[in-house]
Design a protein around this motif. Sequence first.
Motif: not given
Length: 199
Positions: A103-128
């Motif tokens: 349970i923990t591993v998929p949740v963490l992968i999703r959570e931190w994967g989305i966080t990293i993705m927010r930084f990747v696309v931050i040049r295009h705009g902030v995703m709240p």
Amino acid sequence: MTTPVAGVSAWNLPNALTVLRMLVVPFFGWLLLAEDGQNVALRWWATALFVLAIATDRIDGDLARKRGLVTDFGKVADPIADKAITGMAFVGLSLLGELPWWITVPVLIREWGITIMRFVVIRHGVMPAGRGGKTKTALQSIALSVFLMPLWTFPQPDLWQALAWVVMAAAVLLTLVTGIDIALKALRLRRTSDRAAMK
């Protein structure tokens, strides 16, 4: 979506609460893991600190919107602070053997994967954080709060465990669904942003 107000300093009370939420994570982790999680008093303190930290999430968001203190820093840091405190709870409970790693591993992968993705696309705009993400965080918080309590000291502990598992199942399902939704929104943002149009 709340738009950041131009000229507002990132040094404000809502952002200070967000940073404070990050700073309590190691203290929360220590309280949870001390004495293999079997000290009843420490488990209650860990639960109280977790609930207090989660409560500041609602408070800082309301303050920022009501006082016109919304900033890009807050929109990025707020979900990171949420993930830090809930992530510590997931990992801590799994280290104690009270929550399966599957349970923990998929949740963490999703959570931190989305966080990293927010930084990747931050040049295009902030995703709240959207409404689905907030609901997901609320469900996670409720489930984790129950898991953090010393349920073995409760009358009818099996009933409380069953309740915790029902809410956790809903939280994990929503976590994965909202993760897919945010990933699709990020791809759309990359294609439709002003930066993309300039290319």
